[in-house]
Design an enzyme around this catalytic site. Structure first.
Site, PDB file in Angstrom:
ATOM      1  N   LEU A  38       0.862  -1.178   0.000  1.00 50.36           N
ATOM      2  CA  LEU A  38       0.000   0.000   0.000  1.00 50.36           C
ATOM      3  C   LEU A  38       0.902   1.232   0.000  1.00 50.36           C
ATOM      4  O   LEU A  38       1.854   1.302   0.767  1.00 50.36           O
ATOM      5  CB  LEU A  38      -0.888   0.036   1.257  1.00 50.36           C
ATOM      6  CG  LEU A  38      -2.197  -0.738   1.239  1.00 50.36           C
ATOM      7  CD1 LEU A  38      -2.898  -0.577   2.579  1.00 50.36           C
ATOM      8  CD2 LEU A  38      -3.109  -0.287   0.120  1.00 50.36           C
ATOM      9  N   ASP A  39       0.619   2.200  -0.875  1.00 54.46           N
ATOM     10  CA  ASP A  39       1.405   3.422  -0.918  1.00 54.46           C
ATOM     11  C   ASP A  39       1.410   4.102   0.456  1.00 54.46           C
ATOM     12  O   ASP A  39       0.434   3.978   1.213  1.00 54.46           O
ATOM     13  CB  ASP A  39       0.835   4.392  -1.956  1.00 54.46           C
ATOM     14  CG  ASP A  39       1.026   3.880  -3.376  1.00 54.46           C
ATOM     15  OD1 ASP A  39       1.890   3.005  -3.578  1.00 54.46           O
ATOM     16  OD2 ASP A  39       0.298   4.348  -4.270  1.00 54.46           O
ATOM     17  N   PRO A  40       2.470   4.823   0.788  1.00 55.25           N
ATOM     18  CA  PRO A  40       2.556   5.460   2.110  1.00 55.25           C
ATOM     19  C   PRO A  40       1.356   6.324   2.478  1.00 55.25           C
ATOM     20  O   PRO A  40       0.931   6.336   3.636  1.00 55.25           O
ATOM     21  CB  PRO A  40       3.832   6.302   2.001  1.00 55.25           C
ATOM     22  CG  PRO A  40       4.674   5.572   1.020  1.00 55.25           C
ATOM     23  CD  PRO A  40       3.708   5.008   0.007  1.00 55.25           C
ATOM     24  N   GLU A  41       0.771   7.050   1.512  1.00 50.83           N
ATOM     25  CA  GLU A  41      -0.347   7.936   1.827  1.00 50.83           C
ATOM     26  C   GLU A  41      -1.715   7.252   1.712  1.00 50.83           C
ATOM     27  O   GLU A  41      -2.745   7.906   1.847  1.00 50.83           O
ATOM     28  CB  GLU A  41      -0.302   9.167   0.917  1.00 50.83           C
ATOM     29  CG  GLU A  41       0.908  10.053   1.149  1.00 50.83           C
ATOM     30  CD  GLU A  41       1.079  10.443   2.621  1.00 50.83           C
ATOM     31  OE1 GLU A  41       0.080  10.858   3.243  1.00 50.83           O
ATOM     32  OE2 GLU A  41       2.208  10.321   3.137  1.00 50.83           O
ATOM     33  N   VAL A  42      -1.708   5.949   1.468  1.00 50.55           N
ATOM     34  CA  VAL A  42      -2.964   5.187   1.423  1.00 50.55           C
ATOM     35  C   VAL A  42      -3.085   4.408   2.724  1.00 50.55           C
ATOM     36  O   VAL A  42      -2.164   3.708   3.139  1.00 50.55           O
ATOM     37  CB  VAL A  42      -2.982   4.210   0.224  1.00 50.55           C
ATOM     38  CG1 VAL A  42      -4.237   3.338   0.257  1.00 50.55           C
ATOM     39  CG2 VAL A  42      -2.900   4.988  -1.090  1.00 50.55           C
TER      40      VAL A  42
END
Length: 304
Positions: A38-42
């Protein structure tokens, strides 16, 4: 050492690898793996496999995923989300009607082809796409197949008459390898506008949903209270998509040694990957032998 599946609520600001690193310290064990970045901002559901359950990673990664997020029309970014530099702008002079939006979103359902974003981990000629992007280089990106079960609008959204941008929330259920960021960009293209995914949360993956997750702080508290096993799901929970068979002790004696067996050894012909249990516990997955017809062989073993 623990064995099982731990559904984690990954918070914004950390990578999936950060979660694994922190869990190794909390649980005091090394054999831990996650089932899809999961992307850091997700934020959202991240399944973590412990001990013997790390053998389930490939199966859980193949599972369906549900995301909720937000699409903004009016400008696009280099990363296809809200955190990249703006690369294109076009004012939305008149908001798109909800009927047109719904028709366009439904047109993506089924099997689609995507071109991965530059800021992704897809490899081309031995280098990841984000490495090309950071170096300011371009390369031909490979097309990838994706499956969309549904893609629907959740809200009427808003139209900003000053910025001349239109935004609405959505939900998508999709298969492995789908780039939701790219889905948002491709949807905007259908309307003739640059667009991006302005927010995203993963609500379900691999058969687990948000209600079953725990934050790292929750997990630390459970560990301190010696209640950690209460929130670890058994290996069986990650294998519900497979046929299941119970073995006798005599049959298990052959299975635990990894023997190649006749396809009808368990009283019925095994024509696909099948979970083998002893007294309710998963011990192995057997599948048809790829080279020898009429025989079956181990695919995974779960012997502690």
């Amino acid at each position: 050492m623990f064995n099982g599946i731990l559904p984690v609520w990954k918070e914004k600001g950390m990578t999936s690898h950060d979660v694994v690193f922190k869990l190794r310290r909390i649980l005091k064990m090394k054999r831990i793996g996650h089932t899809g970045t999961l992307d850091p901002e997700v934020e959202g559901v991240l399944l973590v496999c412990l001990g013997q359950a790390t053998k389930l990673v490939e199966y859980l990664m193949d599972g369906e995923k549900v995301y909720q997020g937000e699409i903004t029309l009016g400008y696009s970014t280099e990363t296809e989300d809200a955190h990249g530099e703006i690369v294109d702008q076009k004012p939305v002079e008149t908001p798109i009607s909800l009927e047109v939006i719904d028709q366009a979103m439904s047109s993506f359902e089924g099997d689609i082809t995507q071109i991965p974003p530059y800021y992704s981990a897809v490899k081309v000629n031995g280098r990841r796409l984000y490495e090309y992007a950071r170096a300011g280089e371009t390369v031909e990106r490979p097309q990838r197949k994706a499956r969309i079960d549904y893609f629907k609008r959740l809200t009427e959204g808003t139209y900003d008459s000053v910025k001349r941008q239109q935004t609405w929330e959505f939900e998508v259920k999709c298969g492995k390898g789908t780039y939701v960021r790219t889905l948002a960009v491709d949807l905007g293209s259908k309307f003739g506008f640059p667009s991006h995914m302005s927010q995203l949360t993963r609500h379900a993956t691999g058969g687990f949903d948000a209600s079953q997750t725990h934050t790292l702080a929750d997990i630390q508290a459970k560990m301190d209270a010696q209640q950690i096993e209460e929130i670890i799901y058994p290996i069986e929970m990650g294998l519900t998509q497979f046929p299941q068979l119970d073995m006798t002790e005599e049959q298990f004696a052959d299975v635990k040694n990894g023997k190649v067996l006749d396809e009808s050894y368990f009283g019925q012909v095994l024509k696909e990957s099948t979970v083998l249990k002893l007294k309710g516990q998963v011990k192995a997955i057997y599948r048809p032998h790829p080279e020898q017809e009429g025989l079956i062989k181990p695919e995974k073993m779960f012997l502690s």
